[in-house]
Design a protein around this motif. Structure first.
Motif, PDB file in Angstrom:
ATOM      1  N   GLU A 136       0.839  -1.204   0.000  1.00 26.96           N
ATOM      2  CA  GLU A 136       0.000   0.000   0.000  1.00 26.96           C
ATOM      3  C   GLU A 136       0.870   1.249   0.000  1.00 26.96           C
ATOM      4  N   LYS A 137       0.646   2.103  -0.993  1.00 29.74           N
ATOM      5  CA  LYS A 137       1.316   3.405  -1.046  1.00 29.74           C
ATOM      6  C   LYS A 137       0.467   4.399  -0.277  1.00 29.74           C
ATOM      7  N   HIS A 138       1.091   5.141   0.655  1.00 27.83           N
ATOM      8  CA  HIS A 138       0.303   6.077   1.450  1.00 27.83           C
ATOM      9  C   HIS A 138      -0.256   7.175   0.557  1.00 27.83           C
ATOM     10  N   SER A 139      -1.485   7.554   0.821  1.00 33.78           N
ATOM     11  CA  SER A 139      -2.208   8.480  -0.045  1.00 33.78           C
ATOM     12  C   SER A 139      -1.555   9.859  -0.146  1.00 33.78           C
ATOM     13  N   GLU A 140      -0.887  10.295   0.909  1.00 35.77           N
ATOM     14  CA  GLU A 140      -0.275  11.626   0.904  1.00 35.77           C
ATOM     15  C   GLU A 140       1.029  11.663   0.089  1.00 35.77           C
ATOM     16  N   GLU A 141       1.678  10.522  -0.018  1.00 43.86           N
ATOM     17  CA  GLU A 141       2.926  10.393  -0.783  1.00 43.86           C
ATOM     18  C   GLU A 141       3.959  11.466  -0.420  1.00 43.86           C
ATOM     19  N   ILE A 142       4.236  11.578   0.867  1.00 44.93           N
ATOM     20  CA  ILE A 142       5.286  12.490   1.343  1.00 44.93           C
ATOM     21  C   ILE A 142       6.520  11.641   1.647  1.00 44.93           C
ATOM     22  N   SER A 143       7.545  11.839   0.861  1.00 55.11           N
ATOM     23  CA  SER A 143       8.717  10.972   0.942  1.00 55.11           C
ATOM     24  C   SER A 143       9.606  11.301   2.136  1.00 55.11           C
ATOM     25  N   ILE A 144      10.417  10.343   2.482  1.00 49.54           N
ATOM     26  CA  ILE A 144      11.435  10.559   3.521  1.00 49.54           C
ATOM     27  C   ILE A 144      12.334  11.721   3.136  1.00 49.54           C
ATOM     28  N   SER A 145      12.690  11.802   1.861  1.00 44.06           N
ATOM     29  CA  SER A 145      13.540  12.879   1.369  1.00 44.06           C
ATOM     30  C   SER A 145      12.885  14.242   1.555  1.00 44.06           C
ATOM     31  N   THR A 146      11.602  14.324   1.262  1.00 42.20           N
ATOM     32  CA  THR A 146      10.876  15.594   1.414  1.00 42.20           C
ATOM     33  C   THR A 146      10.885  16.066   2.857  1.00 42.20           C
ATOM     34  N   ILE A 147      10.637  15.159   3.779  1.00 39.11           N
ATOM     35  CA  ILE A 147      10.617  15.531   5.197  1.00 39.11           C
ATOM     36  C   ILE A 147      12.002  15.963   5.654  1.00 39.11           C
ATOM     37  N   HIS A 148      13.016  15.216   5.239  1.00 45.47           N
ATOM     38  CA  HIS A 148      14.399  15.573   5.621  1.00 45.47           C
ATOM     39  C   HIS A 148      14.754  16.972   5.118  1.00 45.47           C
ATOM     40  N   HIS A 149      14.526  17.222   3.837  1.00 43.51           N
ATOM     41  CA  HIS A 149      14.929  18.505   3.266  1.00 43.51           C
ATOM     42  C   HIS A 149      14.105  19.658   3.821  1.00 43.51           C
ATOM     43  N   THR A 150      12.864  19.395   4.180  1.00 42.24           N
ATOM     44  CA  THR A 150      12.054  20.435   4.814  1.00 42.24           C
ATOM     45  C   THR A 150      12.639  20.807   6.167  1.00 42.24           C
ATOM     46  N   TYR A 151      12.957  19.795   6.954  1.00 41.68           N
ATOM     47  CA  TYR A 151      13.447  20.049   8.316  1.00 41.68           C
ATOM     48  C   TYR A 151      14.830  20.701   8.325  1.00 41.68           C
ATOM     49  N   PHE A 152      15.721  20.229   7.469  1.00 45.31           N
ATOM     50  CA  PHE A 152      17.103  20.719   7.508  1.00 45.31           C
ATOM     51  C   PHE A 152      17.380  21.892   6.563  1.00 45.31           C
ATOM     52  N   HIS A 153      16.652  21.961   5.446  1.00 45.46           N
ATOM     53  CA  HIS A 153      17.031  22.932   4.422  1.00 45.46           C
ATOM     54  C   HIS A 153      15.915  23.878   3.981  1.00 45.46           C
ATOM     55  N   GLU A 154      14.680  23.624   4.382  1.00 42.75           N
ATOM     56  CA  GLU A 154      13.562  24.496   4.001  1.00 42.75           C
ATOM     57  C   GLU A 154      12.715  24.804   5.226  1.00 42.75           C
ATOM     58  N   LYS A 155      13.360  25.259   6.260  1.00 42.70           N
ATOM     59  CA  LYS A 155      12.700  25.441   7.555  1.00 42.70           C
ATOM     60  C   LYS A 155      11.585  26.475   7.533  1.00 42.70           C
ATOM     61  N   ASN A 156      11.532  27.327   6.512  1.00 39.95           N
ATOM     62  CA  ASN A 156      10.503  28.366   6.456  1.00 39.95           C
ATOM     63  C   ASN A 156       9.302  27.976   5.599  1.00 39.95           C
ATOM     64  N   ASN A 157       9.285  26.766   5.102  1.00 39.42           N
ATOM     65  CA  ASN A 157       8.194  26.311   4.242  1.00 39.42           C
ATOM     66  C   ASN A 157       7.033  25.818   5.107  1.00 39.42           C
ATOM     67  N   ILE A 158       6.244  26.759   5.576  1.00 41.97           N
ATOM     68  CA  ILE A 158       5.204  26.426   6.549  1.00 41.97           C
ATOM     69  C   ILE A 158       4.111  25.539   5.934  1.00 41.97           C
ATOM     70  N   LYS A 159       3.799  25.713   4.659  1.00 47.19           N
ATOM     71  CA  LYS A 159       2.782  24.863   4.028  1.00 47.19           C
ATOM     72  C   LYS A 159       3.244  23.411   3.989  1.00 47.19           C
TER      73      LYS A 159
END
Length: 218
Positions: free
Chosen positions: A164-187
């Motif tokens: 089963e592919k999760h419906s939101e399809e938010i990858s591990i890579s996306t979460i990592h880069h948001t936390y470490f490199h895109e900290k101001n991306n509130i959406k």
């Protein structure tokens, strides 16, 4: 690339040496032909610091085999097998390929992606590469974890099937880069916070990040 197992590895904490000083860690794993996967851990596998490692959300540590070639070329060295302390070294399943909540069957076990790995300096000590941690954070080649939905045995020749592919399809890579490199991306942060299958550890991190952005905007 097809999803395949390259190495299965497990081990208990041992005493290692870095720059003449001893430290204890569970990062050094031995290659095995099967892993007996339980809901709270792998039989014969353990960590040294239970505050930051292990637990039901981090039962199986996974690392993409494709990254080995990148690191070995970058540092002109040959890394040991399971150099990142992972239990499963896999092809076709990088941080960009898998999403939080994805469910797989591997051997008899059914597992779910729970979170990315939060890397620590032990990897520098184990590999004797003092810039590796920073490069891992920069590139996002962190590895990730499975929680166990159904216990079972994983063999070295077990197939990997996406159930089963999760419906939101938010990858591990996306979460990592948001936390470490895109900290101001509130959406993006808010979309990550909507993932009820994300581990508590990462949920807490993202909530703190969101709170700090809201406070700045007031």
């Amino acid at each position: 690339m097809d999803r395949e197992i390259v190495w299965l590895s497990k081990g208990t904490p041992s005493t290692l040496t870095y720059k003449g000083k001893e430290f204890k860690s569970g990062i050094a794993k031995n290659q095995v032909t099967e892993l007996k996967v339980m809901s709270k851990g792998i039989i014969g596998d353990d960590v040294e610091n239970h505050d930051f490692h292990g637990g039901s959300e981090r039962v199986i540590c996974v690392y993409a085999y494709e990254h080995y070639g990148f690191w070995e070329k970058l540092y002109q060295t040959v890394l040991p097998k399971a150099a990142f302390g992972e239990n499963l070294t896999l092809t076709g399943m990088t941080e960009k390929d898998v999403c939080v909540g994805d469910i797989f069957q591997i051997g008899d076990a059914i597992v779910q992606v729970s979170q990315g790995r939060f890397p620590c300096s032990t990897i520098n000590k184990y590999t004797n590469i003092h810039t590796l941690l920073n490069k891992i954070i920069e590139r996002g080649h962190t590895g990730y974890f499975f929680r166990v939905l159904e216990e079972g045995v994983i063999y070295s020749n077990s197939s990997i099937k996406l159930l089963e592919k999760h419906s939101e399809e938010i990858s591990i890579s996306t979460i990592h880069h948001t936390y470490f490199h895109e900290k101001n991306n509130i959406k993006r942060i808010e979309s990550i916070l909507s993932l009820d299958v994300l581990s508590d550890e990462w949920m807490i991190r993202m909530k703190k990040l969101h709170k700090s952005l809201v406070e700045k905007s007031i």
